[in-house]
Design a protein around this motif. Structure first.
Motif, PDB file in Angstrom:
ATOM      1  N   GLY A 197      12.539   8.565   5.351  1.00  0.00           N
ATOM      2  CA  GLY A 197      11.278   8.725   5.718  1.00  0.00           C
ATOM      3  C   GLY A 197      10.468   8.563   4.496  1.00  0.00           C
ATOM      4  O   GLY A 197      10.849   8.459   3.480  1.00  0.00           O
ATOM      5  N   LEU A 198       8.875   8.561   4.994  1.00  0.00           N
ATOM      6  CA  LEU A 198       7.945   8.477   4.086  1.00  0.00           C
ATOM      7  C   LEU A 198       7.208   9.891   3.963  1.00  0.00           C
ATOM      8  O   LEU A 198       6.931  10.333   5.112  1.00  0.00           O
ATOM      9  N   GLU A 199       6.721  10.394   2.745  1.00  0.00           N
ATOM     10  CA  GLU A 199       5.698  11.601   2.652  1.00  0.00           C
ATOM     11  C   GLU A 199       4.344  11.072   3.155  1.00  0.00           C
ATOM     12  O   GLU A 199       3.757  10.175   2.726  1.00  0.00           O
ATOM     13  N   ASP A 200       3.847  12.161   4.057  1.00  0.00           N
ATOM     14  CA  ASP A 200       2.618  11.835   4.617  1.00  0.00           C
ATOM     15  C   ASP A 200       1.352  12.136   3.467  1.00  0.00           C
ATOM     16  O   ASP A 200       0.322  11.333   3.336  1.00  0.00           O
ATOM     17  N   GLU A 201       1.782  12.700   2.516  1.00  0.00           N
ATOM     18  CA  GLU A 201       0.947  12.996   1.417  1.00  0.00           C
ATOM     19  C   GLU A 201       1.114  12.297   0.073  1.00  0.00           C
ATOM     20  O   GLU A 201       0.917  12.886  -0.874  1.00  0.00           O
ATOM     21  N   LYS A 202       2.002  11.408   0.348  1.00  0.00           N
ATOM     22  CA  LYS A 202       2.470  10.570  -0.887  1.00  0.00           C
ATOM     23  C   LYS A 202       1.286  10.159  -1.918  1.00  0.00           C
ATOM     24  O   LYS A 202       1.301  10.448  -3.104  1.00  0.00           O
ATOM     25  N   HIS A 203       0.180   9.592  -1.357  1.00  0.00           N
ATOM     26  CA  HIS A 203      -0.898   9.106  -2.163  1.00  0.00           C
ATOM     27  C   HIS A 203      -1.529  10.250  -2.829  1.00  0.00           C
ATOM     28  O   HIS A 203      -2.053  10.409  -4.063  1.00  0.00           O
ATOM     29  N   ASP A 204      -1.672  11.523  -2.279  1.00  0.00           N
ATOM     30  CA  ASP A 204      -2.382  12.717  -2.782  1.00  0.00           C
ATOM     31  C   ASP A 204      -1.401  13.082  -4.101  1.00  0.00           C
ATOM     32  O   ASP A 204      -2.226  13.431  -5.092  1.00  0.00           O
ATOM     33  N   ARG A 205      -0.159  12.926  -3.897  1.00  0.00           N
ATOM     34  CA  ARG A 205       0.645  13.417  -4.994  1.00  0.00           C
ATOM     35  C   ARG A 205       0.783  12.403  -6.059  1.00  0.00           C
ATOM     36  O   ARG A 205       0.645  12.826  -7.323  1.00  0.00           O
ATOM     37  N   LEU A 206       0.494  11.138  -5.709  1.00  0.00           N
ATOM     38  CA  LEU A 206       0.286  10.338  -6.681  1.00  0.00           C
ATOM     39  C   LEU A 206      -1.031  10.438  -7.480  1.00  0.00           C
ATOM     40  O   LEU A 206      -0.689  10.380  -8.934  1.00  0.00           O
ATOM     41  N   LEU A 207      -2.008  10.715  -7.134  1.00  0.00           N
ATOM     42  CA  LEU A 207      -3.357  11.004  -7.650  1.00  0.00           C
ATOM     43  C   LEU A 207      -3.233  12.271  -8.481  1.00  0.00           C
ATOM     44  O   LEU A 207      -3.627  12.199  -9.650  1.00  0.00           O
ATOM     45  N   ALA A 208      -2.515  13.250  -8.097  1.00  0.00           N
ATOM     46  CA  ALA A 208      -2.271  14.373  -8.744  1.00  0.00           C
ATOM     47  C   ALA A 208      -1.492  14.473 -10.041  1.00  0.00           C
ATOM     48  O   ALA A 208      -1.829  14.675 -11.022  1.00  0.00           O
ATOM     49  N   ARG A 209      -0.455  13.551  -9.847  1.00  0.00           N
ATOM     50  CA  ARG A 209       0.343  13.339 -10.976  1.00  0.00           C
ATOM     51  C   ARG A 209       0.037  12.476 -11.999  1.00  0.00           C
ATOM     52  O   ARG A 209       0.210  12.805 -13.430  1.00  0.00           O
ATOM     53  N   LEU A 210      -0.533  11.427 -11.650  1.00  0.00           N
ATOM     54  CA  LEU A 210      -0.987  10.414 -12.633  1.00  0.00           C
ATOM     55  C   LEU A 210      -2.383  10.934 -13.194  1.00  0.00           C
ATOM     56  O   LEU A 210      -2.818  10.524 -14.285  1.00  0.00           O
ATOM     57  N   GLY A 211      -2.982  11.726 -12.300  1.00  0.00           N
ATOM     58  CA  GLY A 211      -4.544  12.288 -12.900  1.00  0.00           C
ATOM     59  C   GLY A 211      -4.564  12.939 -14.164  1.00  0.00           C
ATOM     60  O   GLY A 211      -5.643  13.349 -14.704  1.00  0.00           O
ATOM     61  N   GLU A 212      -3.415  13.546 -14.541  1.00  0.00           N
ATOM     62  CA  GLU A 212      -3.196  14.352 -15.576  1.00  0.00           C
ATOM     63  C   GLU A 212      -3.241  13.523 -16.737  1.00  0.00           C
ATOM     64  O   GLU A 212      -3.834  14.006 -17.731  1.00  0.00           O
ATOM     65  N   HIS A 213      -3.405  11.998 -16.945  1.00  0.00           N
ATOM     66  CA  HIS A 213      -3.285  11.225 -17.938  1.00  0.00           C
ATOM     67  C   HIS A 213      -4.160  10.160 -17.688  1.00  0.00           C
ATOM     68  O   HIS A 213      -4.481   9.380 -18.599  1.00  0.00           O
ATOM     69  N   LEU A 214      -4.029   9.850 -16.404  1.00  0.00           N
ATOM     70  CA  LEU A 214      -5.022   8.442 -16.077  1.00  0.00           C
ATOM     71  C   LEU A 214      -6.325   8.927 -15.108  1.00  0.00           C
ATOM     72  O   LEU A 214      -6.037   9.738 -14.494  1.00  0.00           O
ATOM     73  N   ALA A 215      -7.255   8.004 -15.092  1.00  0.00           N
ATOM     74  CA  ALA A 215      -8.324   8.399 -14.171  1.00  0.00           C
ATOM     75  C   ALA A 215      -8.111   7.259 -13.109  1.00  0.00           C
ATOM     76  O   ALA A 215      -7.932   6.136 -13.288  1.00  0.00           O
ATOM     77  N   HIS A 216      -8.291   7.971 -11.810  1.00  0.00           N
ATOM     78  CA  HIS A 216      -8.198   7.088 -10.612  1.00  0.00           C
ATOM     79  C   HIS A 216      -9.613   6.221 -10.296  1.00  0.00           C
ATOM     80  O   HIS A 216     -10.770   6.738 -10.686  1.00  0.00           O
ATOM     81  N   GLU A 217      -9.259   5.025 -10.377  1.00  0.00           N
ATOM     82  CA  GLU A 217     -10.565   4.041 -10.130  1.00  0.00           C
ATOM     83  C   GLU A 217     -11.009   3.445  -9.099  1.00  0.00           C
ATOM     84  O   GLU A 217     -11.997   3.677  -8.310  1.00  0.00           O
ATOM     85  N   ARG A 218      -9.645   3.086  -8.015  1.00  0.00           N
ATOM     86  CA  ARG A 218      -9.991   2.860  -6.593  1.00  0.00           C
ATOM     87  C   ARG A 218      -8.685   2.854  -5.833  1.00  0.00           C
ATOM     88  O   ARG A 218      -7.743   2.376  -6.638  1.00  0.00           O
ATOM     89  N   THR A 219      -8.797   2.724  -4.766  1.00  0.00           N
ATOM     90  CA  THR A 219      -7.379   2.587  -3.863  1.00  0.00           C
ATOM     91  C   THR A 219      -7.785   1.474  -2.788  1.00  0.00           C
ATOM     92  O   THR A 219      -8.819   1.527  -2.216  1.00  0.00           O
ATOM     93  N   LEU A 220      -6.807   0.451  -2.742  1.00  0.00           N
ATOM     94  CA  LEU A 220      -6.970  -0.352  -1.467  1.00  0.00           C
ATOM     95  C   LEU A 220      -5.866  -0.242  -0.612  1.00  0.00           C
ATOM     96  O   LEU A 220      -4.773  -0.132  -0.783  1.00  0.00           O
ATOM     97  N   GLY A 221      -6.185  -0.171   0.629  1.00  0.00           N
ATOM     98  CA  GLY A 221      -5.167  -0.185   1.720  1.00  0.00           C
ATOM     99  C   GLY A 221      -4.987  -1.587   2.175  1.00  0.00           C
ATOM    100  O   GLY A 221      -5.943  -2.352   2.458  1.00  0.00           O
ATOM    101  N   LEU A 222      -3.533  -1.912   2.109  1.00  0.00           N
ATOM    102  CA  LEU A 222      -3.182  -3.384   2.452  1.00  0.00           C
ATOM    103  C   LEU A 222      -2.394  -3.303   3.454  1.00  0.00           C
ATOM    104  O   LEU A 222      -1.249  -2.692   3.497  1.00  0.00           O
ATOM    105  N   ARG A 223      -2.567  -4.084   4.991  1.00  0.00           N
ATOM    106  CA  ARG A 223      -2.013  -3.996   5.986  1.00  0.00           C
ATOM    107  C   ARG A 223      -1.678  -5.095   6.869  1.00  0.00           C
ATOM    108  O   ARG A 223      -2.796  -5.982   6.747  1.00  0.00           O
ATOM    109  N   VAL A 224      -0.417  -5.551   7.210  1.00  0.00           N
ATOM    110  CA  VAL A 224      -0.452  -6.731   8.111  1.00  0.00           C
ATOM    111  C   VAL A 224       0.697  -6.033   9.227  1.00  0.00           C
ATOM    112  O   VAL A 224       1.181  -5.261   8.867  1.00  0.00           O
ATOM    113  N   SER A 225       0.610  -6.525  10.348  1.00  0.00           N
ATOM    114  CA  SER A 225       1.336  -6.540  11.603  1.00  0.00           C
ATOM    115  C   SER A 225       2.022  -8.120  12.050  1.00  0.00           C
ATOM    116  O   SER A 225       1.316  -8.909  12.214  1.00  0.00           O
TER     117      SER A 225
END
Length: 268
Positions: A197-225
């Protein structure tokens, strides 16, 4: 051999001093020496290969999927955020075959790339990815064998993240680009075949973890079906962590969602 493109980037994993190439080995001022493998990569892992490193079978499956263009939408997303000029050094951690790195470097001459992976099998593949890509075995959790402030663009695509080390090797105006699966990524396969499975809050965890040392600039959602044949679907399962758990493989064609989040960070 392509290792020469990293002549001013690599650091000794034991003492952190600059490595210098000498014939078939690289040495540091303290006398630590590392032989170049005959397949053209340099092993700076400073430890044993972990049990979950990519295998030949996983990399074969990944090569087939990438060659079929299934993840070309990710490459297009990278092109959207990485400028065509001004990029000198590109590092990819967990690079696997070096597929994404090679495409970026090819379109941005004279940029040079460095592919890092903990798998020696992957390093052998990446050593052949592009004539301006050097391949090194390294474990991101043990630290990156690179000098400070050397990287313009750091790619981390479905790979482990070490924010302290990412910030250390990044140049002042550099960018870290992290690609992670979105919650709906391959949902149809995960539900039908009992995949990880995949964590529903994976992106929030990413921002929190990397945010201690790096600044979030932007996020793109990329999707195809897309509708994919059974053999490609099976390779999608074989190419990633599910391969370590002997999963049941798809045996029929199916429509699937491919969805990732591409997140860009800069130094604080």
């Amino acid at each position: 051999m392509n290792l020469h493109v990293a002549h001013d980037l690599l650091a000794c994993p034991h003492c952190g001093q600059a490595l210098t190439p000498l014939e078939r080995r690289w040495v540091c001022p303290s006398g630590h020496s590392f032989d170049v493998a005959r397949q053209g990569y340099l092993n700076l892992s400073n430890g044993p290969e972990p049990a979950n490193a990519d295998t030949v079978e996983m990399l074969d499956a990944r090569t087939r999927v990438q060659s079929a263009g299934v993840f070309d939408f990710v490459s297009r997303g990278l092109d959207e955020v990485v400028p065509l000029t001004g990029v000198q050094t590109v590092l990819e951690v967990g690079a696997g075959t070096g597929h994404y790195l090679a495409r970026l470097v090819e379109d941005r001459p004279p940029a040079r790339g460095l592919a890092l992976d903990v798998s020696r099998t992957a390093a052998r593949r990446a050593a052949k990815a592009h004539h301006r890509v050097a391949s090194v075995v390294a474990d991101v959790w043990r630290g990156l064998p690179l000098l400070d402030d050397t990287i313009d663009v750091l790619l981390c695509i479905f790979a482990p993240r070490n924010p302290v080390e990412f910030a250390r090797v990044l140049r002042p105006d550099g960018r870290v680009i992290v690609v992670t699966p979105a919650p709906e990524h391959l949902r149809e396969l995960r539900q039908a075949y009992g995949l990880l499975g995949l964590e529903d809050e994976k992106h929030d965890r990413l921002l929190a973890r990397l945010g201690e040392h790096l600044a979030h600039e932007r996020t793109l959602g990329l999707r195809v079906s897309t509708a994919l044949p059974a053999d490609v679907l099976a390779d999608l399962v074989r190419m990633g962590p599910n391969a370590h758990h002997a999963p049941r493989l798809p045996d029929a064609d199916q429509q699937v969602q491919l969805a990732v989040q591409l997140t860009v960070f800069r130094l604080r």
